[in-house]
Scaffold this motif. Structure first.
Motif, PDB file in Angstrom:
ATOM      1  N   MET A 106       0.812  -1.219   0.000  1.00 34.88           N
ATOM      2  CA  MET A 106       0.000   0.000   0.000  1.00 34.88           C
ATOM      3  C   MET A 106       0.846   1.270   0.000  1.00 34.88           C
ATOM      4  N   VAL A 107       2.124   1.167   0.330  1.00 34.38           N
ATOM      5  CA  VAL A 107       2.984   2.352   0.326  1.00 34.38           C
ATOM      6  C   VAL A 107       3.612   2.586  -1.048  1.00 34.38           C
ATOM      7  N   ARG A 108       3.324   1.697  -2.004  1.00 25.40           N
ATOM      8  CA  ARG A 108       3.875   1.857  -3.359  1.00 25.40           C
ATOM      9  C   ARG A 108       2.828   2.524  -4.241  1.00 25.40           C
ATOM     10  N   PRO A 109       3.046   3.771  -4.647  1.00 29.37           N
ATOM     11  CA  PRO A 109       2.054   4.468  -5.473  1.00 29.37           C
ATOM     12  C   PRO A 109       1.692   3.722  -6.750  1.00 29.37           C
ATOM     13  N   THR A 110       2.674   3.054  -7.369  1.00 28.14           N
ATOM     14  CA  THR A 110       2.366   2.338  -8.608  1.00 28.14           C
ATOM     15  C   THR A 110       1.371   1.205  -8.365  1.00 28.14           C
ATOM     16  N   LYS A 111       1.488   0.553  -7.226  1.00 29.28           N
ATOM     17  CA  LYS A 111       0.562  -0.530  -6.876  1.00 29.28           C
ATOM     18  C   LYS A 111      -0.857   0.009  -6.727  1.00 29.28           C
ATOM     19  N   VAL A 112      -0.987   1.133  -6.045  1.00 33.89           N
ATOM     20  CA  VAL A 112      -2.299   1.735  -5.816  1.00 33.89           C
ATOM     21  C   VAL A 112      -2.895   2.259  -7.124  1.00 33.89           C
ATOM     22  N   ILE A 113      -2.078   2.933  -7.925  1.00 34.63           N
ATOM     23  CA  ILE A 113      -2.566   3.473  -9.194  1.00 34.63           C
ATOM     24  C   ILE A 113      -3.034   2.353 -10.116  1.00 34.63           C
ATOM     25  N   ALA A 114      -2.289   1.242 -10.140  1.00 36.46           N
ATOM     26  CA  ALA A 114      -2.695   0.103 -10.975  1.00 36.46           C
ATOM     27  C   ALA A 114      -4.040  -0.453 -10.514  1.00 36.46           C
ATOM     28  N   PHE A 115      -4.273  -0.432  -9.213  1.00 38.48           N
ATOM     29  CA  PHE A 115      -5.559  -0.900  -8.689  1.00 38.48           C
ATOM     30  C   PHE A 115      -6.692   0.049  -9.068  1.00 38.48           C
ATOM     31  N   LEU A 116      -6.399   1.355  -9.089  1.00 44.19           N
ATOM     32  CA  LEU A 116      -7.419   2.362  -9.379  1.00 44.19           C
ATOM     33  C   LEU A 116      -7.603   2.627 -10.873  1.00 44.19           C
ATOM     34  N   SER A 117      -6.990   1.817 -11.722  1.00 49.09           N
ATOM     35  CA  SER A 117      -7.072   2.016 -13.174  1.00 49.09           C
ATOM     36  C   SER A 117      -7.704   0.795 -13.838  1.00 49.09           C
ATOM     37  N   PRO A 118      -9.032   0.605 -13.690  1.00 45.97           N
ATOM     38  CA  PRO A 118      -9.676  -0.613 -14.201  1.00 45.97           C
ATOM     39  C   PRO A 118      -9.662  -0.734 -15.721  1.00 45.97           C
ATOM     40  N   LEU A 119      -9.481   0.384 -16.435  1.00 47.46           N
ATOM     41  CA  LEU A 119      -9.461   0.327 -17.894  1.00 47.46           C
ATOM     42  C   LEU A 119      -8.053   0.186 -18.458  1.00 47.46           C
ATOM     43  N   TYR A 120      -7.066   0.210 -17.598  1.00 45.51           N
ATOM     44  CA  TYR A 120      -5.676   0.070 -18.043  1.00 45.51           C
ATOM     45  C   TYR A 120      -5.335  -1.416 -18.145  1.00 45.51           C
ATOM     46  N   PRO A 121      -4.520  -1.802 -19.148  1.00 45.81           N
ATOM     47  CA  PRO A 121      -4.200  -3.232 -19.300  1.00 45.81           C
ATOM     48  C   PRO A 121      -3.564  -3.862 -18.059  1.00 45.81           C
ATOM     49  N   ALA A 122      -2.887  -3.064 -17.248  1.00 45.20           N
ATOM     50  CA  ALA A 122      -2.202  -3.608 -16.070  1.00 45.20           C
ATOM     51  C   ALA A 122      -3.034  -3.473 -14.795  1.00 45.20           C
ATOM     52  N   TRP A 123      -4.347  -3.488 -14.937  1.00 42.84           N
ATOM     53  CA  TRP A 123      -5.214  -3.374 -13.759  1.00 42.84           C
ATOM     54  C   TRP A 123      -4.845  -4.451 -12.744  1.00 42.84           C
ATOM     55  N   ASP A 124      -4.557  -4.031 -11.519  1.00 35.69           N
ATOM     56  CA  ASP A 124      -4.086  -4.933 -10.464  1.00 35.69           C
ATOM     57  C   ASP A 124      -5.176  -5.074  -9.392  1.00 35.69           C
ATOM     58  N   LEU A 125      -5.744  -6.257  -9.295  1.00 31.23           N
ATOM     59  CA  LEU A 125      -6.839  -6.498  -8.364  1.00 31.23           C
ATOM     60  C   LEU A 125      -6.375  -6.887  -6.963  1.00 31.23           C
ATOM     61  N   SER A 126      -5.072  -7.038  -6.769  1.00 31.40           N
ATOM     62  CA  SER A 126      -4.599  -7.617  -5.510  1.00 31.40           C
ATOM     63  C   SER A 126      -4.965  -6.782  -4.282  1.00 31.40           C
ATOM     64  N   LEU A 127      -5.032  -5.455  -4.429  1.00 29.81           N
ATOM     65  CA  LEU A 127      -5.366  -4.630  -3.265  1.00 29.81           C
ATOM     66  C   LEU A 127      -6.812  -4.827  -2.816  1.00 29.81           C
ATOM     67  N   MET A 128      -7.646  -5.373  -3.698  1.00 26.12           N
ATOM     68  CA  MET A 128      -9.012  -5.682  -3.298  1.00 26.12           C
ATOM     69  C   MET A 128      -9.019  -6.748  -2.193  1.00 26.12           C
ATOM     70  N   PHE A 129      -8.052  -7.666  -2.280  1.00 23.14           N
ATOM     71  CA  PHE A 129      -7.947  -8.702  -1.260  1.00 23.14           C
ATOM     72  C   PHE A 129      -7.421  -8.111   0.054  1.00 23.14           C
ATOM     73  N   VAL A 130      -6.596  -7.080  -0.046  1.00 21.89           N
ATOM     74  CA  VAL A 130      -6.122  -6.396   1.169  1.00 21.89           C
ATOM     75  C   VAL A 130      -7.304  -5.774   1.905  1.00 21.89           C
ATOM     76  N   MET A 131      -8.124  -5.038   1.166  1.00 21.65           N
ATOM     77  CA  MET A 131      -9.282  -4.398   1.785  1.00 21.65           C
ATOM     78  C   MET A 131     -10.276  -5.438   2.286  1.00 21.65           C
ATOM     79  N   GLY A 132     -10.492  -6.485   1.494  1.00 19.83           N
ATOM     80  CA  GLY A 132     -11.401  -7.541   1.915  1.00 19.83           C
ATOM     81  C   GLY A 132     -10.915  -8.232   3.178  1.00 19.83           C
ATOM     82  N   GLY A 133      -9.610  -8.460   3.261  1.00 22.67           N
ATOM     83  CA  GLY A 133      -9.055  -9.087   4.464  1.00 22.67           C
ATOM     84  C   GLY A 133      -9.217  -8.215   5.690  1.00 22.67           C
ATOM     85  N   ALA A 134      -9.035  -6.894   5.504  1.00 22.65           N
ATOM     86  CA  ALA A 134      -9.219  -5.967   6.628  1.00 22.65           C
ATOM     87  C   ALA A 134     -10.665  -5.984   7.122  1.00 22.65           C
ATOM     88  N   LEU A 135     -11.617  -5.981   6.173  1.00 24.47           N
ATOM     89  CA  LEU A 135     -13.030  -6.015   6.550  1.00 24.47           C
ATOM     90  C   LEU A 135     -13.394  -7.339   7.203  1.00 24.47           C
TER      91      LEU A 135
END
Length: 236
Positions: A106-135
């Motif tokens: 979560m401290v890597r801006p590129t990781k977060v930006i990739a998660f927030l870019s659903p239309l970009y080819p490199a869309w990264d869903l892994s942070l969704m599991f971070v949030m899901g695990g926290a919840l």
């Protein structure tokens, strides 16, 4: 009354989260933050973590559980020093939170930006599991405590801090939009930014933290100036 307040506060938090998530994705997509950050335009595969990464995660979880159990015990034993126990709890919780942010990326801006870019080819869903695990950890805990009252008071504090401001108003919505837009453009939000600024104080991160603090200060001045009579504003 406690149930109504907690439920209303939860609804406000949910609305705020939905707004800033949508704003973050919209801002990252509109400004092409992923391309600007140099993220390769190829799909990011979802894969199970390597053994060493999984072992580190298990160690982090075990450390968190043991630390919390130890603090709960300290809260019961050292009843004459409640402030010391409360401060120790805040310190340990902050350290564990920081470790969690670094471990999950979560401290890597590129990781977060990739998660927030659903239309970009490199869309990264892994942070969704971070949030899901926290919840998965926090949501049942809050419900059991606030609704079922399995414990009457915290082990390490005098009482539970339940938000009293729970209205869904234009300020909440506008704040969510502004926060989400900044998050989507920069890939950083307050907690991870502070951790990154301490762990690796590169100029861009330090500038972000300074600007963030300046924005908080300016917003506080504006809110005090627009509050009738200059009365203190309740934020809890």
């Amino acid at each position: 009354m406690c149930r109504l307040t907690a439920a209303a506060a939860a609804a406000a938090v949910m609305h705020y989260s939905m707004v800033f998530m949508a704003a973050g994705m919209a801002a990252a997509t509109a400004t092409q933050s992923a391309a600007a950050a140099g993220i390769a335009a190829k799909a990011a595969p979802l894969a199970l973590p390597a053994d060493d990464v999984a072992n580190s995660g298990a160690l982090l979880v075990a450390s968190a559980v043991l630390a919390m159990l130890g603090l709960c015990r300290a809260g019961q034993e050292f009843t004459q020093e409640p402030k010391a126990v409360a401060l120790a709890t805040e310190l340990v919780a902050g350290v564990l939170f920081a470790f969690g942010l670094v471990y999950t990326g979560m401290v890597r801006p590129t990781k977060v930006i990739a998660f927030l870019s659903p239309l970009y080819p490199a869309w990264d869903l892994s942070l969704m599991f971070v949030m899901g695990g926290a919840l998965l950890v926090a949501l049942p805990g809050f419900q059991l405590i606030l609704r079922k009252h399995i414990i009457k008071k915290p082990y390490c504090e005098a009482n539970f801090s339940i938000p009293t401001r729970n209205s869904i108003d234009p300020t909440l919505i506008l704040g969510g939009i502004l926060f989400g837009a900044g998050w989507g453009i920069s890939g950083m939000c307050p907690g991870p930014a502070v951790v990154a600024a301490v762990a690796k104080p590169v100029p861009q991160v330090v500038a972000y933290v300074v600007a963030m603090m300046g924005g908080m200060w300016a917003q506080g001045l504006w809110e005090r100036a627009t509050t009738s009579g200059g009365a203190p504003v309740e934020t809890s």
